[in-house]
Enzyme design. Structure first.
Site, PDB file in Angstrom:
ATOM      1  N   CYS A   4       0.772  -1.144  -0.133  1.00  0.00           N
ATOM      2  CA  CYS A   4       0.135   0.007  -0.185  1.00  0.00           C
ATOM      3  C   CYS A   4       0.749   1.235  -0.157  1.00  0.00           C
ATOM      4  O   CYS A   4       1.871   1.454   0.811  1.00  0.00           O
ATOM      5  CB  CYS A   4      -0.778   0.049   1.309  1.00  0.00           C
ATOM      6  SG  CYS A   4      -1.766   1.523   1.361  1.00  0.00           S
ATOM      7  N   CYS A   7       0.615   3.318   3.079  1.00  0.00           N
ATOM      8  CA  CYS A   7       1.332   2.683   4.370  1.00  0.00           C
ATOM      9  C   CYS A   7       2.725   2.955   4.100  1.00  0.00           C
ATOM     10  O   CYS A   7       3.448   3.007   5.138  1.00  0.00           O
ATOM     11  CB  CYS A   7       0.856   1.179   4.517  1.00  0.00           C
ATOM     12  SG  CYS A   7      -0.889   0.916   4.900  1.00  0.00           S
ATOM     13  N   ASP A  30       0.233  16.643  -1.682  1.00  0.00           N
ATOM     14  CA  ASP A  30       0.067  15.703  -2.611  1.00  0.00           C
ATOM     15  C   ASP A  30       1.205  15.942  -3.712  1.00  0.00           C
ATOM     16  O   ASP A  30       1.517  17.174  -3.936  1.00  0.00           O
ATOM     17  CB  ASP A  30      -1.377  16.091  -3.168  1.00  0.00           C
ATOM     18  CG  ASP A  30      -1.849  14.939  -4.174  1.00  0.00           C
ATOM     19  OD1 ASP A  30      -2.883  14.213  -3.973  1.00  0.00           O
ATOM     20  OD2 ASP A  30      -1.264  14.823  -5.482  1.00  0.00           O
ATOM     21  N   HIS A  46      -4.452   1.149   8.178  1.00  0.00           N
ATOM     22  CA  HIS A  46      -5.045   0.988   6.865  1.00  0.00           C
ATOM     23  C   HIS A  46      -6.448   0.631   6.888  1.00  0.00           C
ATOM     24  O   HIS A  46      -6.920  -0.167   7.398  1.00  0.00           O
ATOM     25  CB  HIS A  46      -4.313  -0.186   6.341  1.00  0.00           C
ATOM     26  CG  HIS A  46      -4.797  -0.434   4.958  1.00  0.00           C
ATOM     27  ND1 HIS A  46      -3.946   0.325   3.755  1.00  0.00           N
ATOM     28  CD2 HIS A  46      -5.770  -0.838   4.500  1.00  0.00           C
ATOM     29  CE1 HIS A  46      -4.527  -0.011   2.803  1.00  0.00           C
ATOM     30  NE2 HIS A  46      -5.798  -0.945   2.950  1.00  0.00           N
ATOM     31  N   HIS A  97      -6.203   3.667   0.180  1.00  0.00           N
ATOM     32  CA  HIS A  97      -5.976   3.721   1.449  1.00  0.00           C
ATOM     33  C   HIS A  97      -6.788   4.867   1.649  1.00  0.00           C
ATOM     34  O   HIS A  97      -6.468   5.867   1.077  1.00  0.00           O
ATOM     35  CB  HIS A  97      -4.673   3.852   1.862  1.00  0.00           C
ATOM     36  CG  HIS A  97      -4.004   4.238   3.321  1.00  0.00           C
ATOM     37  ND1 HIS A  97      -3.245   3.492   4.001  1.00  0.00           N
ATOM     38  CD2 HIS A  97      -4.550   5.144   4.253  1.00  0.00           C
ATOM     39  CE1 HIS A  97      -3.244   3.836   5.488  1.00  0.00           C
ATOM     40  NE2 HIS A  97      -3.844   4.767   5.230  1.00  0.00           N
ATOM     41  N   HIS A  99      -8.140   8.493   2.245  1.00  0.00           N
ATOM     42  CA  HIS A  99      -7.713   9.939   2.300  1.00  0.00           C
ATOM     43  C   HIS A  99      -8.637  10.876   2.054  1.00  0.00           C
ATOM     44  O   HIS A  99      -9.477  10.814   1.352  1.00  0.00           O
ATOM     45  CB  HIS A  99      -6.157   9.881   1.265  1.00  0.00           C
ATOM     46  CG  HIS A  99      -6.532   9.503   0.088  1.00  0.00           C
ATOM     47  ND1 HIS A  99      -6.830   8.085  -0.493  1.00  0.00           N
ATOM     48  CD2 HIS A  99      -6.903  10.405  -1.366  1.00  0.00           C
ATOM     49  CE1 HIS A  99      -6.934   8.212  -1.848  1.00  0.00           C
ATOM     50  NE2 HIS A  99      -6.974   9.426  -2.122  1.00  0.00           N
TER      51      HIS A  99
HETATM   52  P1  5GP Z   1      -7.431   9.435  -5.266  1.00  0.00           P
HETATM   53  O1  5GP Z   1      -6.945   9.691  -6.782  1.00  0.00           O
HETATM   54  O2  5GP Z   1      -7.004   7.926  -4.885  1.00  0.00           O
HETATM   55  O3  5GP Z   1      -8.556  10.203  -4.903  1.00  0.00           O
HETATM   56  O4  5GP Z   1      -5.914  10.474  -4.807  1.00  0.00           O
HETATM   57  C1  5GP Z   1      -4.451   9.826  -4.632  1.00  0.00           C
HETATM   58  C2  5GP Z   1      -3.851  11.013  -4.674  1.00  0.00           C
HETATM   59  O5  5GP Z   1      -2.486  10.481  -4.161  1.00  0.00           O
HETATM   60  C3  5GP Z   1      -3.305  11.772  -6.104  1.00  0.00           C
HETATM   61  O6  5GP Z   1      -4.061  13.051  -5.740  1.00  0.00           O
HETATM   62  C4  5GP Z   1      -2.194  11.586  -6.185  1.00  0.00           C
HETATM   63  O7  5GP Z   1      -1.339  12.968  -6.917  1.00  0.00           O
HETATM   64  C5  5GP Z   1      -1.383  11.526  -5.012  1.00  0.00           C
HETATM   65  N1  5GP Z   1      -0.291  10.665  -4.863  1.00  0.00           N
HETATM   66  C6  5GP Z   1      -0.041   9.663  -5.554  1.00  0.00           C
HETATM   67  N2  5GP Z   1       1.019   8.979  -5.238  1.00  0.00           N
HETATM   68  C7  5GP Z   1       1.752  10.034  -4.336  1.00  0.00           C
HETATM   69  C8  5GP Z   1       3.143   9.860  -3.770  1.00  0.00           C
HETATM   70  O8  5GP Z   1       3.905   8.925  -3.834  1.00  0.00           O
HETATM   71  N3  5GP Z   1       3.311  10.723  -2.997  1.00  0.00           N
HETATM   72  C9  5GP Z   1       2.275  11.941  -2.620  1.00  0.00           C
HETATM   73  N4  5GP Z   1       2.692  12.978  -2.027  1.00  0.00           N
HETATM   74  N5  5GP Z   1       0.981  11.951  -3.214  1.00  0.00           N
HETATM   75  C10 5GP Z   1       0.819  10.924  -4.245  1.00  0.00           C
HETATM   76 ZN    ZN Z   2      -2.425   1.707   3.450  1.00  0.00          ZN
END
Ligand code: 5GP
Ligand code: ZN
Length: 113
Positions: A4, A7, A30, A46, A97, A99
């Protein structure tokens, strides 16, 4: 949880720019910001998505919402913000996970989808 991404950010094996951390939650910036301030707030436990919130973990979710105003203020947001949690495939959840996105620092679009 193994494999994950978030995680791994919690355990430090993947680096992040932290905005807030305590024993229960982590907030970090982000990597692909969609607003001048774009922070993700996650439980250290988690939980796969908002669809997995239940009576056993809801106190952690309540705690996250208690801290979001503090995190937003500390990040310099002064004029409002949007909280988003993408949940499942139709919502384009990409990291499984739980968020909460905090988006702020500018006037945001008036449409959410
Ligand atoms: P989701 O699309 O699941 O709602 O949001 C996931 C978010 O995680 C995205 O906005 C993406 O830019 C962010 N993200 C993905 N990988 C990483 C990472 O390795 N580090 C950080 N800081 N953000 C990440
Ligand atoms: Zn997780």
């Amino acid at each position: 949880m193994k494999n994950c991404l978030f995680c791994k950010i919690i355990d430090g094996s993947i680096p992040s720019k932290k905005a807030y951390e305590d024993e229960k939650i982590l907030a970090f910036y982000d990597i692909n910001p969609q607003a001048p301030v774009h922070i993700l707030v996650i439980p250290k436990e988690h939980i796969g998505s908002a669809d997995e919130i239940d009576e056993k973990n809801s106190a952690t979710i309540s705690y996250i919402f208690e801290k979001i105003p503090v995190i937003a203020k500390n990040a310099g947001i002064t004029n409002g913000y949007r909280i988003i949690s993408n949940c499942g495939d139709d919502a384009c959840q990409s990291v499984h996970h739980l968020h909460f996105h905090i988006l702020g620092g500018a006037q945001l679009a008036d449409k959410m989808a």
